[in-house]
Write a protein that holds these residues in place. Structure first.
Motif, PDB file in Angstrom:
ATOM      1  N   LEU A  68      36.058  42.955  51.023  1.00  0.00           N
ATOM      2  CA  LEU A  68      37.191  43.871  50.832  1.00  0.00           C
ATOM      3  C   LEU A  68      38.510  43.083  50.794  1.00  0.00           C
ATOM      4  O   LEU A  68      39.371  43.325  49.926  1.00  0.00           O
ATOM      5  CB  LEU A  68      37.208  44.898  51.982  1.00  0.00           C
ATOM      6  N   LEU A  69      38.624  42.104  51.707  1.00  0.00           N
ATOM      7  CA  LEU A  69      39.857  41.305  51.741  1.00  0.00           C
ATOM      8  C   LEU A  69      40.019  40.504  50.449  1.00  0.00           C
ATOM      9  O   LEU A  69      41.123  40.416  49.905  1.00  0.00           O
ATOM     10  CB  LEU A  69      39.830  40.354  52.950  1.00  0.00           C
ATOM     11  N   ALA A  70      38.903  39.954  49.956  1.00  0.00           N
ATOM     12  CA  ALA A  70      38.967  39.182  48.704  1.00  0.00           C
ATOM     13  C   ALA A  70      39.393  40.095  47.562  1.00  0.00           C
ATOM     14  O   ALA A  70      40.190  39.708  46.699  1.00  0.00           O
ATOM     15  CB  ALA A  70      37.608  38.552  48.410  1.00  0.00           C
ATOM     16  N   PHE A  71      38.866  41.321  47.551  1.00  0.00           N
ATOM     17  CA  PHE A  71      39.222  42.295  46.510  1.00  0.00           C
ATOM     18  C   PHE A  71      40.721  42.596  46.571  1.00  0.00           C
ATOM     19  O   PHE A  71      41.430  42.566  45.551  1.00  0.00           O
ATOM     20  CB  PHE A  71      38.407  43.571  46.733  1.00  0.00           C
ATOM     21  N   GLY A  76      43.109  40.045  45.354  1.00  0.00           N
ATOM     22  CA  GLY A  76      43.171  39.869  43.886  1.00  0.00           C
ATOM     23  C   GLY A  76      42.284  38.759  43.371  1.00  0.00           C
ATOM     24  O   GLY A  76      42.478  38.262  42.266  1.00  0.00           O
ATOM     25  N   GLU A  77      41.279  38.370  44.184  1.00  0.00           N
ATOM     26  CA  GLU A  77      40.377  37.324  43.695  1.00  0.00           C
ATOM     27  C   GLU A  77      39.438  37.884  42.628  1.00  0.00           C
ATOM     28  O   GLU A  77      39.278  39.100  42.524  1.00  0.00           O
ATOM     29  CB  GLU A  77      39.563  36.764  44.865  1.00  0.00           C
ATOM     30  N   SER A  78      38.832  36.974  41.835  1.00  0.00           N
ATOM     31  CA  SER A  78      37.970  37.489  40.770  1.00  0.00           C
ATOM     32  C   SER A  78      36.532  37.655  41.238  1.00  0.00           C
ATOM     33  O   SER A  78      35.797  38.496  40.729  1.00  0.00           O
ATOM     34  CB  SER A  78      38.030  36.579  39.548  1.00  0.00           C
ATOM     35  N   PHE A  84      34.835  41.152  41.010  1.00  0.00           N
ATOM     36  CA  PHE A  84      35.880  42.167  40.979  1.00  0.00           C
ATOM     37  C   PHE A  84      36.427  42.319  39.564  1.00  0.00           C
ATOM     38  O   PHE A  84      36.591  41.320  38.850  1.00  0.00           O
ATOM     39  CB  PHE A  84      37.020  41.788  41.926  1.00  0.00           C
ATOM     40  N   PRO A  85      36.748  43.550  39.160  1.00  0.00           N
ATOM     41  CA  PRO A  85      37.276  43.760  37.816  1.00  0.00           C
ATOM     42  C   PRO A  85      38.729  43.286  37.756  1.00  0.00           C
ATOM     43  O   PRO A  85      39.430  43.298  38.772  1.00  0.00           O
ATOM     44  CB  PRO A  85      37.204  45.272  37.647  1.00  0.00           C
ATOM     45  N   THR A  86      39.162  42.854  36.577  1.00  0.00           N
ATOM     46  CA  THR A  86      40.559  42.451  36.441  1.00  0.00           C
ATOM     47  C   THR A  86      41.428  43.710  36.491  1.00  0.00           C
ATOM     48  O   THR A  86      42.543  43.692  36.978  1.00  0.00           O
ATOM     49  CB  THR A  86      40.798  41.709  35.112  1.00  0.00           C
TER      50      THR A  86
END
Ligand code: ADP
Length: 501
Positions: free
Chosen positions: A200-203, A206-208, A232-234
């Motif tokens: 969740l934190l990575a999402f 803004g990580e890919s 994760f989607p751009t």
């Protein structure tokens, strides 16, 4: 649908053939084609289009048989052309539809057929719940999620599962959206939550993508170790793809392999011990003989008319010293045989070289091998296992002795050196039979041996020991004949000076 289409076609035909309106009614057949698009294939569309053109011609003939009219003919032709163009477009749509369906089917087959568990999830609501704390930065949010397990679980339950493949369902069952909490109940382990927090934190950062190892309780109750990768989607509005690879069996196999290597290491040590027994026996005999001689002398000094206490004390001191020497030899022998955990003490490499050469002294003498020791003084210590490193060196020296049994020149040279960046180097050079090219590649492979009584595990064990010390071991052919084995181990503090040969 087909019946409605046929009725519409009949209606258009009747209107076209029997009405007196001077308009291109037949162009309405395009609607028929569009309706047919919903239930027929390419051939069906072509046939229906031909039928519609036929009806257009028939309608013209019925309506204008008696008064051939140029305007009506032109309208009929335009209608037929419009139907043909619409048919071409419909065929194109149907073909690209088929292509899309095929690619979707392919994707679906991959999605369902893979053994990797895949979930397609929507993180939007979980992200919204975190938004107020996220404003204070990711580290603050991490602290908050770590301290508030209840909130973290709440976020997990806010994640909507849009799709899951069979492997995912087999792993943790259906994540029923209406009752997410209950669906998660059986699967959730503390590590699962930690993994979710990091994903969740990575999402939110803004990580890919993000990968983490996580434990999860499968539906059958087994604890599985999985490697979870989140993509994760751009574009935030699109779904997050989570895939999880079950590596439980792989990890179990790795552990079994480690156990076998440890067991093999012990077996090889015992084999080394066998070779050592003769010289150790000799080494222990020497101090024992000295103990007996000194004790007898002490008795003689004591049994004199006027006992000489000074001489007796000197003899007894010798007894103690020789006793200790014998004890030390036995201790070394035991420590080689005992199976133990890898120690990580500071090790003096020069001391190991000296000890091992002392142990093989008798063997060297028996084969008339002259040994030269060239040790760089004041080497820094390395963090390692003294007994294991003794084992490596013992193996290299034993191999060197074996290789020189039948050669005319019998010279063994052992040296140590130090390089501030690379670490400590120990080299064992012999003037033995040498190693042929095709053997060079296989030297360190398990069970490679050219000796009738060999086990072929000495060098492979030596390599695993040196590698467990973050070092490397290799062999080199000497120009003047024979072989040199080197091993290099990094030091804890890479400082100092010295020369590497
Ligand atoms: P083993 O001694 O039981 O054969 P090792 O793994 O210690 O097992 O050695 C494997 C093989 O490597 C030996 O059989 C020998 O052919 C070769 N070898 C090792 N050291 C030397 C050396 N110093 N000179 C020549 N050949 C060597």
């Amino acid at each position: 649908m087909a019946i409605a289409t046929a009725i519409l076609a009949a209606g258009i035909f009747a209107f076209d053939a029997f009405s007196t309106f001077e308009i291109a009614v037949a162009a309405l057949y395009i609607v028929v084609l569009l309706m047919a698009l919903r239930f027929t294939n390419v051939t069906g569309i072509i046939l229906i289009a031909l039928g519609c053109i036929g009806l257009t011609i028939l309608g013209y003939l019925i309506g204008h048989a008696n008064d051939p009219n140029e305007g009506a003919m032109l309208r009929g032709a335009v209608s037929a052309l419009a139907i043909a163009i619409a048919a071409v477009l419909c065929v194109q749509i149907r073909m690209s539809d088929a292509r899309l369906r095929r690619s979707e089917e392919r994707y679906r087959n991959i999605f369902q057929g893979t053994s990797v568990a895949i979930w397609e999830q929507d993180f939007t609501e979980a992200a919204n719940a975190c938004a107020p704390i996220l404003q204070q930065g990711i580290p603050r949010l991490r602290d908050y999620l770590t301290a508030n397990e209840g909130f973290l679980k709440h976020c997990l339950f806010l994640v909507r599962t849009l799709d899951a493949n069979d492997a995912a369902k087999q792993l943790i069952g259906d994540l029923d959206q209406k009752n997410v909490q209950q669906s998660w109940d059986a699967a959730l382990e503390p590590e699962t939550l930690v993994a979710f927090r990091e994903i969740l934190l990575a999402f939110l950062a803004g990580e890919s993508s993000f990968t983490i190892e996580a434990a999860i309780r499968a539906v059958n109750g087994e604890l599985r170790t999985t490697i979870v990768t989140a993509t994760f989607p751009t574009d935030r509005s699109r779904s997050v793809l989570i895939n999880s690879l079950d590596v439980t069996a792989k990890i179990a196999a790795e552990q079994a392999l480690q156990q076998s290597i440890a067991e093999l290491t012990r077996v090889s040590r015992i084999a080394t011990l066998g070779a050592l027994t003769a010289s150790i026996g000799h080494e222990v005999n020497q101090p024992l003989a000295a103990v007996v001689t000194n004790a007898e002398a002490a008795l003689r000094w004591l049994s004199r008319e006027r006992p000489d206490l000074g001489e007796t004390t000197a003899c007894l001191k010798e007894v103690v010293q020789e006793g200790r020497r014998a004890g030390g030899i036995i201790h070394r022998l035991r420590s080689l045989a005992v199976k133990g955990e890898l120690a990580r003490g500071p090790v003096d490499v020069n001391a190991i070289v000296t000890q091992v050469l002392a142990m093989v002294q008798r063997d060297l003498a028996q084969h008339q091998i002259s040994a030269v020791l060239d040790l760089t003084p004041d080497l820094p210590t390395i963090a390692g296992d003294e007994v294991q490193l003794q084992q490596v060196l013992m193996n290299l020296v034993n191999n060197a002795v074996h290789a020189m049994k039948a050669t005319a020149t019998k010279e063994l040279r052992v040296w140590s050196a130090f390089d501030a960046t690379r670490g400590i180097l120990v080299s064992v050079r012999d003037s033995g039979s040498g190693i042929p090219d095709d053997h060079m590649q296989r030297l360190f492979a398990p069970f490679f041996t050219t000796k009738a009584e060999g086990m072929g595990i000495g060098l492979s064990i030596s390599r695993s020991i040196i590698e467990s010390h973050h070092g490397r071991i290799w062999a080199e052919r000497n120009e003047s004949g024979g072989t040199t084995f080197h091993f290099m181990i990094p030091t804890a503090t890479a400082e100092g000076s010295g020369n590497l040969a």
